[in-house]
Design a protein around this motif. Structure first.
Motif, short mmCIF file in Angstrom:
data_model
loop_
_atom_site.label_atom_id
_atom_site.label_comp_id
_atom_site.label_asym_id
_atom_site.label_seq_id
_atom_site.Cartn_x
_atom_site.Cartn_y
_atom_site.Cartn_z
N GLY A 197 115.29 2.23 -34.60
CA GLY A 197 115.99 2.80 -35.79
C GLY A 197 115.74 3.79 -36.75
O GLY A 197 116.16 4.40 -37.01
N VAL A 198 114.34 3.57 -36.94
CA VAL A 198 113.71 4.33 -38.27
C VAL A 198 113.67 5.90 -37.70
O VAL A 198 113.91 6.71 -38.45
CB VAL A 198 112.33 3.66 -38.72
CG1 VAL A 198 111.72 4.70 -39.70
CG2 VAL A 198 112.54 2.39 -39.54
N LEU A 199 113.26 5.82 -36.47
CA LEU A 199 112.89 7.04 -35.94
C LEU A 199 114.26 7.83 -35.79
O LEU A 199 114.07 9.18 -35.91
CB LEU A 199 112.23 7.01 -34.52
CG LEU A 199 110.74 6.40 -34.49
CD1 LEU A 199 110.51 6.19 -33.09
CD2 LEU A 199 109.67 7.28 -35.26
N ASP A 200 115.13 7.29 -35.70
CA ASP A 200 116.66 7.77 -35.60
C ASP A 200 117.06 8.47 -36.70
O ASP A 200 117.90 9.54 -36.54
CB ASP A 200 117.68 7.24 -34.74
CG ASP A 200 117.29 6.62 -33.16
OD1 ASP A 200 116.32 7.69 -32.71
OD2 ASP A 200 117.60 5.74 -32.67
N VAL A 201 116.80 7.82 -37.85
CA VAL A 201 117.63 8.27 -39.24
C VAL A 201 116.65 8.84 -40.14
O VAL A 201 117.43 9.35 -40.99
CB VAL A 201 118.09 6.98 -39.66
CG1 VAL A 201 118.97 6.22 -38.58
CG2 VAL A 201 117.01 6.17 -40.36
N TYR A 202 115.50 9.16 -39.80
CA TYR A 202 114.53 9.76 -40.75
C TYR A 202 113.58 10.65 -40.21
O TYR A 202 112.82 10.45 -39.44
CB TYR A 202 113.84 8.85 -41.96
CG TYR A 202 113.56 9.28 -43.03
CD1 TYR A 202 114.57 9.44 -44.14
CD2 TYR A 202 112.30 9.93 -43.44
CE1 TYR A 202 114.36 9.99 -45.34
CE2 TYR A 202 112.11 10.35 -44.67
CZ TYR A 202 113.01 10.45 -45.67
OH TYR A 202 112.95 10.92 -46.95
N ASP A 203 113.57 12.05 -40.74
CA ASP A 203 112.80 12.96 -40.12
C ASP A 203 111.47 12.94 -40.97
O ASP A 203 111.51 13.27 -41.98
CB ASP A 203 113.53 14.33 -40.26
CG ASP A 203 112.63 15.50 -39.69
OD1 ASP A 203 111.81 15.19 -38.80
OD2 ASP A 203 112.88 16.73 -40.01
N LEU A 204 110.35 12.88 -40.19
CA LEU A 204 109.18 12.82 -40.67
C LEU A 204 108.20 14.23 -40.23
O LEU A 204 106.94 14.09 -40.37
CB LEU A 204 108.41 11.53 -40.34
CG LEU A 204 108.87 10.28 -41.10
CD1 LEU A 204 108.24 9.19 -40.82
CD2 LEU A 204 108.77 10.47 -42.47
N SER A 205 108.86 15.27 -39.82
CA SER A 205 108.09 16.37 -39.02
C SER A 205 107.37 17.02 -40.16
O SER A 205 106.21 17.54 -39.55
CB SER A 205 109.19 17.05 -38.37
OG SER A 205 110.22 17.74 -39.46
N ASP A 206 107.67 16.97 -41.37
CA ASP A 206 106.65 17.50 -42.57
C ASP A 206 105.43 16.84 -42.96
O ASP A 206 104.74 17.32 -43.63
CB ASP A 206 107.58 17.79 -43.76
CG ASP A 206 108.65 18.95 -43.50
OD1 ASP A 206 108.42 19.67 -42.37
OD2 ASP A 206 109.53 19.09 -44.36
N VAL A 207 105.34 15.51 -42.54
CA VAL A 207 104.16 14.75 -42.84
C VAL A 207 102.86 15.09 -42.19
O VAL A 207 102.98 15.30 -40.87
CB VAL A 207 104.54 13.14 -42.34
CG1 VAL A 207 103.32 12.35 -42.86
CG2 VAL A 207 105.70 12.62 -43.25
N GLN A 226 103.54 9.65 -31.34
CA GLN A 226 104.00 10.31 -30.04
C GLN A 226 105.14 11.12 -30.44
O GLN A 226 105.17 12.27 -29.66
CB GLN A 226 104.37 8.84 -29.37
CG GLN A 226 103.37 8.47 -28.63
CD GLN A 226 103.61 7.01 -27.71
OE1 GLN A 226 104.85 6.64 -28.10
NE2 GLN A 226 103.28 6.90 -26.61
N ARG A 227 105.88 10.90 -31.40
CA ARG A 227 106.94 11.70 -31.80
C ARG A 227 106.67 13.15 -32.64
O ARG A 227 107.25 14.12 -32.32
CB ARG A 227 108.05 11.00 -32.76
CG ARG A 227 109.18 12.08 -33.14
CD ARG A 227 110.25 11.20 -33.55
NE ARG A 227 111.17 10.54 -32.65
CZ ARG A 227 112.44 10.03 -32.64
NH1 ARG A 227 113.07 10.51 -33.88
NH2 ARG A 227 112.86 9.53 -31.73
N TYR A 228 105.78 12.99 -33.57
CA TYR A 228 105.14 14.13 -34.10
C TYR A 228 103.82 14.42 -33.81
O TYR A 228 102.56 13.90 -34.37
CB TYR A 228 105.21 13.75 -35.69
CG TYR A 228 106.90 13.40 -36.20
CD1 TYR A 228 107.53 14.50 -36.03
CD2 TYR A 228 106.84 11.87 -36.39
CE1 TYR A 228 108.92 14.08 -36.57
CE2 TYR A 228 108.44 11.65 -36.88
CZ TYR A 228 109.38 12.65 -36.99
OH TYR A 228 110.64 12.37 -37.33
N PRO A 229 103.26 15.39 -33.19
CA PRO A 229 102.08 15.83 -32.49
C PRO A 229 101.07 16.44 -33.60
O PRO A 229 99.85 16.17 -33.30
CB PRO A 229 102.35 16.91 -31.38
CG PRO A 229 103.76 17.52 -31.59
CD PRO A 229 104.48 16.56 -32.42
N LEU A 230 101.62 16.96 -34.72
CA LEU A 230 101.03 17.27 -35.89
C LEU A 230 100.40 16.26 -36.86
O LEU A 230 99.55 16.67 -37.63
CB LEU A 230 101.54 18.60 -36.46
CG LEU A 230 101.98 19.76 -35.63
CD1 LEU A 230 102.39 20.77 -36.47
CD2 LEU A 230 100.74 20.33 -34.96
#
Length: 373
Positions: A197-207, A226-230
């Motif tokens: 649920g968390v992965l679907d509603v909040y974008d952490l690509s800048d972290v 796994q979702r954010y390779p950086l």
């Protein structure tokens, strides 16, 4: 950093989102599991149903312990075969599955022949999102005995677990590693459900560097990496949990970007993160300890960054919400409690944060975002 817009937009402090039908919520006007009486029901009959509704949970625990869903698998099987596979009495097992089928768990496709429904499938041990370990934890006799003495908690405000067992929850589990293993497996199952649920509603690509405080076995860290390779991450928990987290992160193939650190978050937390996460943990602790944890995070964070608390937010008034019953679990077992939005605001204020937003997920859990005040 921005979060993806949800229908209706994120819920800002001071507003309340209605409960969403689904996991952990009860829709006003619907009947409790097991109710078959149509129309208006007299209050004594309704109360009778409510008093006996715990039998649904007890049956779920029993079939999970016996491995009934695994025995049925992808096939439709006669009760005699299921009983042989689970070493149970065919007549008794039939009565149990018939009762559970009446509330949507299992289905009797032909006389005395059963298959799995989507609900029953969650009790298999070999499927993603399995709830079998959680069911076994819910049914632990040590836990159940505490609920049998819940009146003690209502009278005193103190955990009935301590009264029944002569010690507190964490000390008891430290002395009984076999029970701690069941608990850890259950919390890992919960983590998988909450994480989705968390992965679907909040974008952490800048972290760039995330610190998970109270990371447990590291399932959330693993899913995020796994979702954010950086992204890089720290999984922080008690030293005895570190080897389990290292094994999980290696299994998920992300250990090259993860660091597992042992310590006590009531004393300190690792520095250097731009985002700190506290997932499904803060409700275990009373306000004094919760503020101590959050102050340690605030010191480690510096003047920028964000705090993400993943937890249930209790609505005010009569609004149905599963967290109101989860709070009774806390009352019986631990010293913590579930919190309302205003209680989170107060908690953050004491620790040097301010609430930024609350974003509901598909479950009863929300993503609560705070930033340095």
């Amino acid at each position: 950093m921005t979060a993806p817009q949800q229908p209706g937009g994120p819920r800002q402090p001071g507003t309340h989102a209605p409960g969403t039908p689904g996991l952990g919520t009860h829709v006003p006007g619907t009947r409790l599991p097991g109710s078959e009486l149509p129309g208006d029901v007299p209050a004594p009959v309704r109360m009778y149903e409510m008093l006996y509704s715990s039998l649904v949970s007890q049956l779920l625990v029993a079939v999970a312990e016996l491995g009934v869903a695994d025995a049925i698998g992808d096939e439709v099987r006669h009760i005699d075969e299921i009983a042989e596979r689970t070493e149970t009495d065919p007549g008794a097992l039939y009565r149990g599955l018939r009762a559970l089928a009446s509330v949507g768990v299992f289905t009797e496709v032909e006389p005395r022949t059963f298959g799995l429904t989507p609900l029953a499938a969650t009790l298999r041990s070999d499927v993603p999102g399995s709830m079998r370990d959680l069911a076994r934890y819910v049914g632990m006799p040590e836990r159940q005995r505490s609920f049998g003495s819940l009146a003690h908690s209502l009278r005193t405000g103190k955990p009935s677990f301590d009264e029944v067992h002569g010690t507190d929850w964490w000390t008891y589990f430290a002395a009984h590693p076999e029970l701690a293993a069941v608990f850890n497996s259950a919390m890992s199952s919960m983590s998988v459900m909450v994480n989705s649920g968390v992965l679907d509603v909040y974008d952490l690509s800048d972290v760039r560097r995330l610190v998970d405080v109270g990371a447990g076995r590291g399932r959330l860290v693993g899913a995020l990496l796994q979702r954010y390779p950086l992204m890089t991450a720290v999984a922080y928990d008690l030293p005895r949990v570190v080897p389990e987290a290292e094994a999980v992160l290696a299994e998920l193939g992300v250990s090259d970007r993860a660091e597992c650190v042992g310590g006590d978050f009531l004393t300190s937390v690792p520095e250097g993160g731009d985002t700190y996460v506290v997932s499904w943990t803060i409700h275990d602790w009373d306000d004094g300890d919760a503020v101590a944890m959050l102050r340690n995070i605030r010191r480690a964070m510096g003047h920028s960054g964000q705090l993400i608390v993943i937890d249930e937010v209790i609505p005010e008034g009569d609004t149905p919400h599963f967290g109101k019953f989860e709070d009774i679990v806390m009352l019986s077992l631990l010293t913590g409690h579930l919190r309302t939005e205003s209680e989170f605001v107060d908690l953050f204020d004491k620790a040097g944060f301010r609430l930024k937003e609350i974003r509901p997920t598909r479950s009863s859990t929300s993503v609560i975002v705070a930033v340095p005040a």
